[in-house]
Design a protein around this motif. Structure first.
Motif, PDB file in Angstrom:
ATOM      1  N   LEU A 120       0.873  -1.178   0.000  1.00  0.00           N
ATOM      2  CA  LEU A 120       0.000   0.000   0.000  1.00  0.00           C
ATOM      3  C   LEU A 120       0.908   1.225   0.000  1.00  0.00           C
ATOM      4  CD1 LEU A 120      -2.558  -1.027   2.819  1.00  0.00           C
ATOM      5  CD2 LEU A 120      -2.680  -1.531   0.359  1.00  0.00           C
ATOM      6  N   VAL A 121       0.423   2.299  -0.548  1.00  0.00           N
ATOM      7  CA  VAL A 121       1.173   3.549  -0.525  1.00  0.00           C
ATOM      8  C   VAL A 121       0.666   4.379   0.652  1.00  0.00           C
ATOM      9  CG1 VAL A 121       1.721   5.663  -1.779  1.00  0.00           C
ATOM     10  CG2 VAL A 121       1.492   3.500  -3.028  1.00  0.00           C
ATOM     11  N   GLU A 122       1.603   4.764   1.528  1.00  0.00           N
ATOM     12  CA  GLU A 122       1.210   5.578   2.677  1.00  0.00           C
ATOM     13  C   GLU A 122       1.141   7.043   2.258  1.00  0.00           C
ATOM     14  OE1 GLU A 122       3.473   5.014   6.276  1.00  0.00           O
ATOM     15  OE2 GLU A 122       2.362   6.593   7.328  1.00  0.00           O
ATOM     16  N   VAL A 123       0.023   7.666   2.588  1.00  0.00           N
ATOM     17  CA  VAL A 123      -0.198   9.073   2.249  1.00  0.00           C
ATOM     18  C   VAL A 123      -0.249   9.890   3.543  1.00  0.00           C
ATOM     19  CG1 VAL A 123      -1.788  10.706   1.167  1.00  0.00           C
ATOM     20  CG2 VAL A 123      -1.511   8.419   0.183  1.00  0.00           C
ATOM     21  N   ASN A 124       0.493  10.961   3.577  1.00  0.00           N
ATOM     22  CA  ASN A 124       0.445  11.876   4.729  1.00  0.00           C
ATOM     23  C   ASN A 124      -0.670  12.884   4.475  1.00  0.00           C
ATOM     24  OD1 ASN A 124       0.803  13.687   6.789  1.00  0.00           O
ATOM     25  ND2 ASN A 124       2.974  14.065   6.384  1.00  0.00           N
ATOM     26  N   ILE A 125      -1.859  12.496   4.861  1.00  0.00           N
ATOM     27  CA  ILE A 125      -3.047  13.255   4.469  1.00  0.00           C
ATOM     28  C   ILE A 125      -3.190  14.566   5.239  1.00  0.00           C
ATOM     29  CG2 ILE A 125      -4.710  12.151   6.039  1.00  0.00           C
ATOM     30  CD1 ILE A 125      -5.276  12.950   2.292  1.00  0.00           C
ATOM     31  N   SER A 126      -2.628  14.615   6.451  1.00  0.00           N
ATOM     32  CA  SER A 126      -2.756  15.822   7.269  1.00  0.00           C
ATOM     33  C   SER A 126      -1.611  16.798   7.036  1.00  0.00           C
ATOM     34  CB  SER A 126      -2.778  15.428   8.748  1.00  0.00           C
ATOM     35  OG  SER A 126      -1.539  14.838   9.094  1.00  0.00           O
ATOM     36  N   GLY A 127      -0.515  16.306   6.418  1.00  0.00           N
ATOM     37  CA  GLY A 127       0.640  17.160   6.209  1.00  0.00           C
ATOM     38  C   GLY A 127       1.460  17.415   7.466  1.00  0.00           C
ATOM     39  N   GLU A 128       1.160  16.708   8.538  1.00  0.00           N
ATOM     40  CA  GLU A 128       1.932  16.887   9.781  1.00  0.00           C
ATOM     41  C   GLU A 128       3.378  16.450   9.563  1.00  0.00           C
ATOM     42  OE1 GLU A 128      -0.653  15.650  13.552  1.00  0.00           O
ATOM     43  OE2 GLU A 128      -1.070  14.433  11.790  1.00  0.00           O
ATOM     44  N   GLY A 133       4.828   9.266   4.929  1.00  0.00           N
ATOM     45  CA  GLY A 133       3.859   9.169   3.834  1.00  0.00           C
ATOM     46  C   GLY A 133       4.134  10.210   2.771  1.00  0.00           C
ATOM     47  N   ILE A 134       3.686   9.924   1.553  1.00  0.00           N
ATOM     48  CA  ILE A 134       3.902  10.881   0.474  1.00  0.00           C
ATOM     49  C   ILE A 134       2.807  11.942   0.511  1.00  0.00           C
ATOM     50  CG2 ILE A 134       5.039   9.127  -0.969  1.00  0.00           C
ATOM     51  CD1 ILE A 134       2.490   9.161  -2.697  1.00  0.00           C
ATOM     52  N   LYS A 135       3.087  13.059  -0.115  1.00  0.00           N
ATOM     53  CA  LYS A 135       2.102  14.131  -0.170  1.00  0.00           C
ATOM     54  C   LYS A 135       0.983  13.728  -1.119  1.00  0.00           C
ATOM     55  CE  LYS A 135       5.460  17.880   0.267  1.00  0.00           C
ATOM     56  NZ  LYS A 135       6.393  18.516  -0.648  1.00  0.00           N
ATOM     57  N   PRO A 136      -0.253  14.105  -0.771  1.00  0.00           N
ATOM     58  CA  PRO A 136      -1.377  13.750  -1.651  1.00  0.00           C
ATOM     59  C   PRO A 136      -1.144  14.183  -3.098  1.00  0.00           C
ATOM     60  CG  PRO A 136      -2.192  14.732   0.384  1.00  0.00           C
ATOM     61  CD  PRO A 136      -0.695  14.819   0.438  1.00  0.00           C
ATOM     62  N   GLU A 137      -0.545  15.356  -3.280  1.00  0.00           N
ATOM     63  CA  GLU A 137      -0.375  15.864  -4.647  1.00  0.00           C
ATOM     64  C   GLU A 137       0.685  15.082  -5.429  1.00  0.00           C
ATOM     65  OE1 GLU A 137      -0.020  17.613  -1.818  1.00  0.00           O
ATOM     66  OE2 GLU A 137       1.593  19.117  -1.954  1.00  0.00           O
ATOM     67  N   ASP A 138       1.467  14.257  -4.738  1.00  0.00           N
ATOM     68  CA  ASP A 138       2.475  13.445  -5.434  1.00  0.00           C
ATOM     69  C   ASP A 138       1.980  12.032  -5.745  1.00  0.00           C
ATOM     70  OD1 ASP A 138       4.217  15.553  -5.270  1.00  0.00           O
ATOM     71  OD2 ASP A 138       5.186  14.850  -3.433  1.00  0.00           O
ATOM     72  N   LEU A 139       0.760  11.717  -5.289  1.00  0.00           N
ATOM     73  CA  LEU A 139       0.291  10.331  -5.366  1.00  0.00           C
ATOM     74  C   LEU A 139       0.237   9.785  -6.793  1.00  0.00           C
ATOM     75  CD1 LEU A 139      -0.869   7.771  -4.040  1.00  0.00           C
ATOM     76  CD2 LEU A 139      -3.133   8.831  -4.164  1.00  0.00           C
ATOM     77  N   LYS A 175     -12.270  11.288   4.579  1.00  0.00           N
ATOM     78  CA  LYS A 175     -13.043  11.629   3.374  1.00  0.00           C
ATOM     79  C   LYS A 175     -12.104  11.935   2.205  1.00  0.00           C
ATOM     80  CE  LYS A 175     -17.329  14.002   4.483  1.00  0.00           C
ATOM     81  NZ  LYS A 175     -18.267  12.915   4.360  1.00  0.00           N
ATOM     82  N   GLU A 176     -11.077  12.699   2.491  1.00  0.00           N
ATOM     83  CA  GLU A 176     -10.114  13.077   1.454  1.00  0.00           C
ATOM     84  C   GLU A 176      -9.341  11.846   0.955  1.00  0.00           C
ATOM     85  OE1 GLU A 176      -9.915  15.521  -0.356  1.00  0.00           O
ATOM     86  OE2 GLU A 176      -7.886  15.489  -1.194  1.00  0.00           O
ATOM     87  N   MET A 177      -9.028  10.942   1.861  1.00  0.00           N
ATOM     88  CA  MET A 177      -8.358   9.694   1.454  1.00  0.00           C
ATOM     89  C   MET A 177      -9.249   8.883   0.527  1.00  0.00           C
ATOM     90  SD  MET A 177      -5.230   9.234   2.477  1.00  0.00           S
ATOM     91  CE  MET A 177      -5.031   7.479   2.172  1.00  0.00           C
ATOM     92  N   LYS A 178     -10.534   8.816   0.854  1.00  0.00           N
ATOM     93  CA  LYS A 178     -11.460   8.047   0.018  1.00  0.00           C
ATOM     94  C   LYS A 178     -11.567   8.675  -1.371  1.00  0.00           C
ATOM     95  CE  LYS A 178     -14.671   4.852  -0.665  1.00  0.00           C
ATOM     96  NZ  LYS A 178     -15.372   5.162  -1.887  1.00  0.00           N
ATOM     97  N   ARG A 179     -11.530   9.994  -1.401  1.00  0.00           N
ATOM     98  CA  ARG A 179     -11.592  10.682  -2.693  1.00  0.00           C
ATOM     99  C   ARG A 179     -10.358  10.329  -3.535  1.00  0.00           C
ATOM    100  NH1 ARG A 179     -10.068  14.638  -5.518  1.00  0.00           N
ATOM    101  NH2 ARG A 179      -8.508  15.353  -4.033  1.00  0.00           N
ATOM    102  N   LEU A 180      -9.177  10.353  -2.915  1.00  0.00           N
ATOM    103  CA  LEU A 180      -7.939   9.980  -3.620  1.00  0.00           C
ATOM    104  C   LEU A 180      -7.993   8.527  -4.091  1.00  0.00           C
ATOM    105  CD1 LEU A 180      -5.181  11.537  -1.315  1.00  0.00           C
ATOM    106  CD2 LEU A 180      -5.758  12.272  -3.643  1.00  0.00           C
TER     107      LEU A 180
END
Ligand code: PLP
Length: 227
Positions: A120-128, A133-139, A175-180
């Motif tokens: 799985l690809v880990e996404v840093n959804i909160s940007g903390e 995790g990778i940035k959503p915009e890099d997914l 919600k944002e993760m589900k959208r991605l």
């Protein structure tokens, strides 16, 4: 105690699934066993746990030979490139892939073993800053690059939401993760198939399920407070 906790968790899973019109059977529970001793892990497996998640390589390889029961092993914590070789023939799913360099190393080691590794690809959804995790915009760029690694199957996405006293506050992140996840499902890449959305822990798994998680990773609610 584990069986009571497990029943309580299953009830919550059912409630959250029904609330959002989903089938509870499609939600996979990964029991997070970090710091949990082998005896307790065996008990959990006897109670019906089918997948266990460790976040540290060292701990995983120590416990691995001591659990003789049929169970899936998931690596859920940050993975250093130089440790891939220790776990490549032991784990069923790596939740925490967060760099091309890591993907490349997993691919190489998997090829050596003649296997295909599910990740799985880990996404840093909160940007903390504290989170991997990778940035959503890099997914999407990341997923496209995955196509060149023939011994890897990308099976979905993983995230850790910020800890909130009121779990309701985690909802926008899920919600944002589900959208991605839905957007990534549209990609036509031979080894990228959005099957699993791994999100939700003891504190927030009901919200995560309501927002579309189909893997939840539970430690404390199952085994009690970690020491
Ligand atoms: C520890 C851990 C969990 C489980 O956390 P709990 O709050 O104990 O349920 C889930 N995911 C990851 C990546 C973890 O490290």
């Amino acid at each position: 105690m584990i069986s009571e906790n497990l029943n309580r968790i299953y009830n919550c899973i059912r409630k959250a699934a029904f609330k959002s019109g989903r089938n509870p059977d499609e939600i996979k529970l990964v029991a997070v066993t970090k710091t949990v001793d082998v005896d307790k892990i065996n008990q959990a497996i006897d109670c019906g746990i089918t997948a266990i998640g460790e976040n540290r390589v060292q701990e995983l390889i120590k416990k691995y030979p001591l659990i003789n029961k049929e169970v899936e092993w998931h690596l859920i914590g940050h993975l250093q490139t130089n440790k891939v070789k220790y776990i490549i023939d032991k784990v069923n799913l790596i939740h925490s892939v967060d760099s091309i360099k890591l993907m490349e190393e997993i691919n190489k080691r998997a090829k050596d073993k003649g296997r295909i590794m599910d990740i799985l690809v880990e996404v840093n959804i909160s940007g903390e800053a504290s989170k991997f995790g990778i940035k959503p915009e890099d997914l999407f760029k990341f997923l496209k690059e995955a196509s060149q690694y023939s011994n890897i199957n990308v099976k979905g996405l993983m995230t850790i939401a910020p800890y909130c006293i009121d779990p309701e506050e985690t909802r926008p992140y899920f919600k944002e993760m589900k959208r991605l996840f839905d957007e990534a499902s549209q990609l036509d890449i031979h080894n990228v198939k959005m099957v699993y959305l791994s999100m939700g822990m003891s504190n927030d798994f009901e919200i995560a399920i309501e927002e579309g998680a189909n893997i939840i990773r539970i430690g404390t609610a199952l085994f009690g407070q970690r020491l």
